[in-house]
Every structure is written in structure tokens, then in C-alpha cells.
Design a protein around this motif. Structure first.
Motif, PDB file in Angstrom:
ATOM      1  N   GLY A   1      28.173  87.222 -36.017  1.00  0.00           N
ATOM      2  CA  GLY A   1      28.094  85.767 -35.969  1.00  0.00           C
ATOM      3  C   GLY A   1      26.723  85.205 -36.311  1.00  0.00           C
ATOM      4  O   GLY A   1      25.771  85.938 -36.599  1.00  0.00           O
ATOM      5  N   THR A   2      26.614  83.885 -36.249  1.00  0.00           N
ATOM      6  CA  THR A   2      25.356  83.194 -36.534  1.00  0.00           C
ATOM      7  C   THR A   2      24.271  83.579 -35.546  1.00  0.00           C
ATOM      8  O   THR A   2      23.086  83.637 -35.897  1.00  0.00           O
ATOM      9  CB  THR A   2      25.571  81.673 -36.505  1.00  0.00           C
ATOM     10  N   ILE A   3      24.636  83.826 -34.310  1.00  0.00           N
ATOM     11  CA  ILE A   3      23.647  84.203 -33.305  1.00  0.00           C
ATOM     12  C   ILE A   3      22.880  85.447 -33.744  1.00  0.00           C
ATOM     13  O   ILE A   3      21.720  85.640 -33.357  1.00  0.00           O
ATOM     14  CB  ILE A   3      24.328  84.419 -31.931  1.00  0.00           C
ATOM     15  N   ALA A   4      23.506  86.272 -34.580  1.00  0.00           N
ATOM     16  CA  ALA A   4      22.877  87.481 -35.101  1.00  0.00           C
ATOM     17  C   ALA A   4      22.503  87.327 -36.575  1.00  0.00           C
ATOM     18  O   ALA A   4      22.243  88.305 -37.262  1.00  0.00           O
ATOM     19  CB  ALA A   4      23.813  88.674 -34.937  1.00  0.00           C
ATOM     20  N   GLY A   5      22.468  86.078 -37.071  1.00  0.00           N
ATOM     21  CA  GLY A   5      22.197  85.822 -38.472  1.00  0.00           C
ATOM     22  C   GLY A   5      20.720  85.661 -38.771  1.00  0.00           C
ATOM     23  O   GLY A   5      19.911  85.367 -37.879  1.00  0.00           O
ATOM     24  N   THR A   6      20.365  85.819 -40.036  1.00  0.00           N
ATOM     25  CA  THR A   6      18.979  85.654 -40.465  1.00  0.00           C
ATOM     26  C   THR A   6      18.931  84.872 -41.772  1.00  0.00           C
ATOM     27  O   THR A   6      19.859  84.929 -42.584  1.00  0.00           O
ATOM     28  CB  THR A   6      18.280  87.014 -40.679  1.00  0.00           C
ATOM     29  N   ALA A   7      17.819  84.149 -41.943  1.00  0.00           N
ATOM     30  CA  ALA A   7      17.551  83.426 -43.187  1.00  0.00           C
ATOM     31  C   ALA A   7      16.145  83.754 -43.656  1.00  0.00           C
ATOM     32  O   ALA A   7      15.281  84.125 -42.856  1.00  0.00           O
ATOM     33  CB  ALA A   7      17.704  81.921 -42.957  1.00  0.00           C
ATOM     34  N   THR A   8      15.895  83.629 -44.940  1.00  0.00           N
ATOM     35  CA  THR A   8      14.562  83.905 -45.468  1.00  0.00           C
ATOM     36  C   THR A   8      13.579  82.793 -45.136  1.00  0.00           C
ATOM     37  O   THR A   8      12.371  83.017 -45.095  1.00  0.00           O
ATOM     38  CB  THR A   8      14.622  84.104 -46.989  1.00  0.00           C
TER      39      THR A   8
ATOM     40  N   PRO B   1      34.510  87.831 -14.775  1.00  0.00           N
ATOM     41  CA  PRO B   1      34.212  86.929 -15.897  1.00  0.00           C
ATOM     42  C   PRO B   1      33.930  87.678 -17.200  1.00  0.00           C
ATOM     43  O   PRO B   1      33.238  88.690 -17.217  1.00  0.00           O
ATOM     44  CB  PRO B   1      32.958  86.178 -15.426  1.00  0.00           C
ATOM     45  N   VAL B   2      34.502  87.154 -18.265  1.00  0.00           N
ATOM     46  CA  VAL B   2      34.194  87.585 -19.625  1.00  0.00           C
ATOM     47  C   VAL B   2      33.696  86.338 -20.340  1.00  0.00           C
ATOM     48  O   VAL B   2      34.470  85.425 -20.612  1.00  0.00           O
ATOM     49  CB  VAL B   2      35.425  88.178 -20.337  1.00  0.00           C
ATOM     50  N   VAL B   3      32.408  86.285 -20.608  1.00  0.00           N
ATOM     51  CA  VAL B   3      31.767  85.060 -21.079  1.00  0.00           C
ATOM     52  C   VAL B   3      31.398  85.209 -22.544  1.00  0.00           C
ATOM     53  O   VAL B   3      30.621  86.095 -22.911  1.00  0.00           O
ATOM     54  CB  VAL B   3      30.504  84.754 -20.252  1.00  0.00           C
ATOM     55  N   ILE B   4      31.966  84.362 -23.379  1.00  0.00           N
ATOM     56  CA  ILE B   4      31.682  84.404 -24.807  1.00  0.00           C
ATOM     57  C   ILE B   4      30.614  83.357 -25.122  1.00  0.00           C
ATOM     58  O   ILE B   4      30.679  82.224 -24.647  1.00  0.00           O
ATOM     59  CB  ILE B   4      32.948  84.142 -25.632  1.00  0.00           C
ATOM     60  N   THR B   5      29.641  83.747 -25.915  1.00  0.00           N
ATOM     61  CA  THR B   5      28.613  82.809 -26.337  1.00  0.00           C
ATOM     62  C   THR B   5      28.313  83.016 -27.804  1.00  0.00           C
ATOM     63  O   THR B   5      28.776  83.976 -28.438  1.00  0.00           O
ATOM     64  CB  THR B   5      27.346  82.931 -25.467  1.00  0.00           C
ATOM     65  N   ALA B   6      27.528  82.102 -28.367  1.00  0.00           N
ATOM     66  CA  ALA B   6      27.291  82.092 -29.807  1.00  0.00           C
ATOM     67  C   ALA B   6      26.083  81.203 -30.091  1.00  0.00           C
ATOM     68  O   ALA B   6      25.337  80.840 -29.167  1.00  0.00           O
ATOM     69  CB  ALA B   6      28.540  81.560 -30.518  1.00  0.00           C
ATOM     70  N   ALA B   7      25.906  80.864 -31.345  1.00  0.00           N
ATOM     71  CA  ALA B   7      24.808  79.971 -31.733  1.00  0.00           C
ATOM     72  C   ALA B   7      25.202  79.207 -32.983  1.00  0.00           C
ATOM     73  O   ALA B   7      25.997  79.685 -33.799  1.00  0.00           O
ATOM     74  CB  ALA B   7      23.525  80.758 -31.985  1.00  0.00           C
TER      75      ALA B   7
ATOM     76  N   THR C   1      16.557  83.427 -36.880  1.00  0.00           N
ATOM     77  CA  THR C   1      15.266  83.172 -37.516  1.00  0.00           C
ATOM     78  C   THR C   1      14.889  81.698 -37.530  1.00  0.00           C
ATOM     79  O   THR C   1      13.834  81.332 -38.067  1.00  0.00           O
ATOM     80  CB  THR C   1      15.300  83.690 -38.966  1.00  0.00           C
ATOM     81  N   ALA C   2      15.700  80.820 -36.978  1.00  0.00           N
ATOM     82  CA  ALA C   2      15.451  79.377 -37.037  1.00  0.00           C
ATOM     83  C   ALA C   2      14.234  78.976 -36.212  1.00  0.00           C
ATOM     84  O   ALA C   2      13.872  79.641 -35.232  1.00  0.00           O
ATOM     85  CB  ALA C   2      16.677  78.615 -36.544  1.00  0.00           C
ATOM     86  N   LEU C   3      13.611  77.872 -36.590  1.00  0.00           N
ATOM     87  CA  LEU C   3      12.474  77.363 -35.838  1.00  0.00           C
ATOM     88  C   LEU C   3      12.874  76.995 -34.417  1.00  0.00           C
ATOM     89  O   LEU C   3      12.132  77.231 -33.467  1.00  0.00           O
ATOM     90  CB  LEU C   3      11.885  76.133 -36.545  1.00  0.00           C
ATOM     91  N   GLN C   4      14.036  76.376 -34.269  1.00  0.00           N
ATOM     92  CA  GLN C   4      14.558  76.007 -32.950  1.00  0.00           C
ATOM     93  C   GLN C   4      15.924  76.671 -32.760  1.00  0.00           C
ATOM     94  O   GLN C   4      16.946  76.000 -32.728  1.00  0.00           O
ATOM     95  CB  GLN C   4      14.645  74.490 -32.807  1.00  0.00           C
ATOM     96  N   LYS C   5      15.915  77.953 -32.609  1.00  0.00           N
ATOM     97  CA  LYS C   5      17.163  78.692 -32.448  1.00  0.00           C
ATOM     98  C   LYS C   5      17.768  78.432 -31.076  1.00  0.00           C
ATOM     99  O   LYS C   5      17.062  78.289 -30.088  1.00  0.00           O
ATOM    100  CB  LYS C   5      16.941  80.178 -32.676  1.00  0.00           C
ATOM    101  N   ASP C   6      19.095  78.368 -31.043  1.00  0.00           N
ATOM    102  CA  ASP C   6      19.799  78.100 -29.788  1.00  0.00           C
ATOM    103  C   ASP C   6      20.413  79.346 -29.178  1.00  0.00           C
ATOM    104  O   ASP C   6      20.835  79.340 -28.023  1.00  0.00           O
ATOM    105  CB  ASP C   6      20.886  77.037 -30.002  1.00  0.00           C
ATOM    106  N   GLY C   7      20.444  80.445 -29.926  1.00  0.00           N
ATOM    107  CA  GLY C   7      21.074  81.664 -29.433  1.00  0.00           C
ATOM    108  C   GLY C   7      20.467  82.243 -28.173  1.00  0.00           C
ATOM    109  O   GLY C   7      21.197  82.591 -27.229  1.00  0.00           O
TER     110      GLY C   7
END
Length: 315
Positions: free
Chosen positions: A17-24, A116-122, A127-133
Motif C-alpha cells: 500500500g501507500t503507507i509502504a510507498g516511496t517517491a523520488t 482486535p484486528v486493526v487495519i491502518t494505511a496512509a 517519503t512525503a514531507l508530511q507523511k501520515d503513515g
């Protein structure tokens, strides 16, 4: 003889997912590649998690738009395996946002876990300046350890939602999820979970045997949409391809154009299961003796999961 084992372990399962994503470019929040970092890397990026007793396991590494039945089978089996361990307090799953609500509902229906099984994401890459993950992951662990938590939950943007109510409601904002009828379960504030509503009693789990059939042999269930000028062409095309079930997202209270309804009734007469939902963001489709079967308060994607599981159970 009683055990002194303390259930304080949280197992974190990674699926990409995006939480594990990267950008240049750190200023680019959309031009990234999802599922580039492992779940252990995500945990190590949150220093305060070092104080918790954690384990990690990489179940999959994909963009959640590409989530599939085979990965669902692997994930459900991993969740069940860890839930059975007495030392485990709860699980966290890192996931992409695009199909998060589908995975949450699938796991709730199949496992209905007491822990509990808790799913989360971003919404922003790692790599974002203000990452939410990182904050979402920290909050998810707090929920997994909270004694008031049970079942499949979603922790995102400081809120906790149930698997049955959660929906992605925005394509870009970091507060992208909401509960269908506004009834979020809790808020996570500085590591503390403040419950706002009671958890609804869970239906009995279907169990892993219900989804044991090879993924390639699962029933084919498609979603259709009612709209201005909707006709029966797509329904008849799907019938020709061998569809097993159809969920139609009707307008308003599940209303359908005459042409689309006629084609759906043709499909029903040929043995295809048809369920009527709504394209509205919230609210039920009321049942009627003269209408096609209702999905109740389930939106189209969750109604599809319900129908899929029902067809698996019947075959």
C-alpha cells in the motif's frame, strides 16, 4: 495449572500500500510507487513503537488496487494463526487505502475475531514531507492493545471505525475514511483510545473452511451502477461471460431504470444471484416483496463480499 503469560504482544502484518510507498521527490504525494518498504521498515520508522512488544510478518507486497482472492486467503490464514496464540493481544494490518474497506469486511465476516484486528494505511507515501503513515501505525497499535477493542477495526486519521461502517470518502485528503452513518467508534488522542460508541455484536464467523476453495474457482460477482440512460446491455454481456452474481448500486433507495431491472430479472431467472444496493454514501435499501433482493445497509462493495461468501457457502 494457570498460565502467567501476559497477552501484550501485537503482531503487525504487512500487505503493502501507500503507507509502504516511496517517491523520488518528497514533495510529491501522488507520483509514488506503492508497496516498496517492508513492514519491519515501517515499524522502525516510529521510534516510540520500540517500547512495545511487537512482531512483524510480510504477508504480501502490493498496491491495494490489485488486492485479490488469493492474498485474502493468505491474510485470513495468517490472522487466524496469530489470533490463536495466547500471548497475542491483537493484530495490526498495514494496507492500501483503495480496497481497505473490502478487506476489513471480508476478514470480519470470515473470522469475526474476539481480539482486535486493526487495519491502518496512509494517504501519503513514506517519503512525503508530511507523511501520515507513522501516526496511523502508532494509533493502530494503541487500539490493538486497548481492552475495549475487538473485531476488525480501522484506525485512520485519529478515528476508529468498524469494518461494517467504514468507507473511503475522499480521494486525496489524509482524513479519507468515515463511518457510513457518522458513527465512528472511537478517537485516538496522544496514544489513548476514547470510545464514543459501543461495538455491535458480531455475527458468527464463517471460518477459514468457507474460503478454502482455490481462489481461481471462486464465484464471479460483479457490480453494476444505475444511472440516467442505464439499460440491460452490460447485464447481458456479463451473462454471456458466465457471471454467478450481480450487485447493482441503484439510485436513492435502490431504484433501477425499467430497462436495467428487466435485464437483472432475466439474469435472476437464469440462476444468477442478484442483490440491490445503493450508490448513495449511506443509508439502507429497504426491502419490498415486489423488488429485487435488498443488501440492507451494506454498500455495493460490501454487498458484493456478502454475496461472494454466500455463493461460496452454497457451492
Amino acid at each position: 495449572m494457570t498460565s502467567d503469560l501476559i497477552a501484550d504482544l501485537v503482531v503487525i502484518l504487512g500487505t503493502g500500500g501507500t503507507i509502504a510507498g516511496t517517491a523520488t521527490d518528497a514533495s510529491d504525494n501522488v507520483g509514488y510507487t506503492a508497496a516498496q518498504l517492508g513492514v519491519a521498515q515501517l515499524v522502525s520508522a516510529v521510534p516510540s513503537l520500540a517500547a512495545r512488544r511487537l512482531e512483524t510478518e510480510q504477508v504480501a507486497q502490493l498496491d491495494s488496487k490489485d488486492m485479490d482472492f488469493a492474498t485474502w486467503q493468505l491474510l485470513a490464514a495468517a490472522v487466524a494463526r496469530h489470533l490463536a496464540r495466547p500471548e497475542v493481544s491483537g493484530l495490526v494490518i498495514t494496507h492500501g487505502t483503495d480496497t481497505l474497506e473490502e478487506t476489513a469486511w471480508f476478514l470480519q465476516r470470515v473470522l469475526a475475531p474476539a481480539k482486535p484486528v486493526v487495519i491502518t494505511a496512509a494517504m501519503r507515501p513514506a517519503t512525503a514531507l508530511q507523511k501520515d503513515g507513522p501516526q496511523n501505525l502508532l494509533d493502530a497499535v494503541a487500539v490493538a492493545l486497548d481492552p475495549g477493542a475487538s473485531g476488525v477495526l480501522v484506525a485512520f486519521g485519529g478515528s476508529v471505525h468498524s469494518a461494517g461502517q467504514v468507507r473511503k470518502v475522499h480521494s486525496y485528503r489524509v482524513d479519507a475514511f468515515a463511518s457510513a452513518d457518522g458513527a465512528r467508534l472511537a478517537a485516538v488522542e496522544e496514544g489513548q483510545v476514547r470510545w464514543l460508541a459501543r461495538l455491535s455484536p458480531a455475527e458468527p464467523p464463517l471460518g477459514l473452511p468457507a474460503i478454502a476453495r482455490p481462489a481461481a474457482q471462486w464465484p464471479r460477482v460483479q457490480i453494476l451502477l444505475n444511472h440516467v440512460g442505464a439499460d440491460g446491455g452490460i447485464v447481458r454481456a456479463l451473462l454471456a461471460q458466465g457471471v454467478d452474481g450481480l450487485v447493482v448500486a441503484g439510485t436513492g433507495n435502490g431504484t433501477l431504470s425499467n430497462a436495467l431491472e428487466a435485464a437483472l430479472r432475466e439474469a435472476q431467472a437464469q440462476g444468477v444471484r442478484v442483490v440491490r444496493s445503493t450508490r448513495c454514501d449511506a443509508g439502507p435499501v429497504t426491502s419490498s416483496a415486489d423488488a429485487l433482493p435488498s443488501a440492507g445497509a451494506s454498500g455495493p462493495v460490501k454487498a458484493r463480499i456478502d454475496l461472494l461468501l454466500a455463493l461460496l457457502d452454497e457451492s
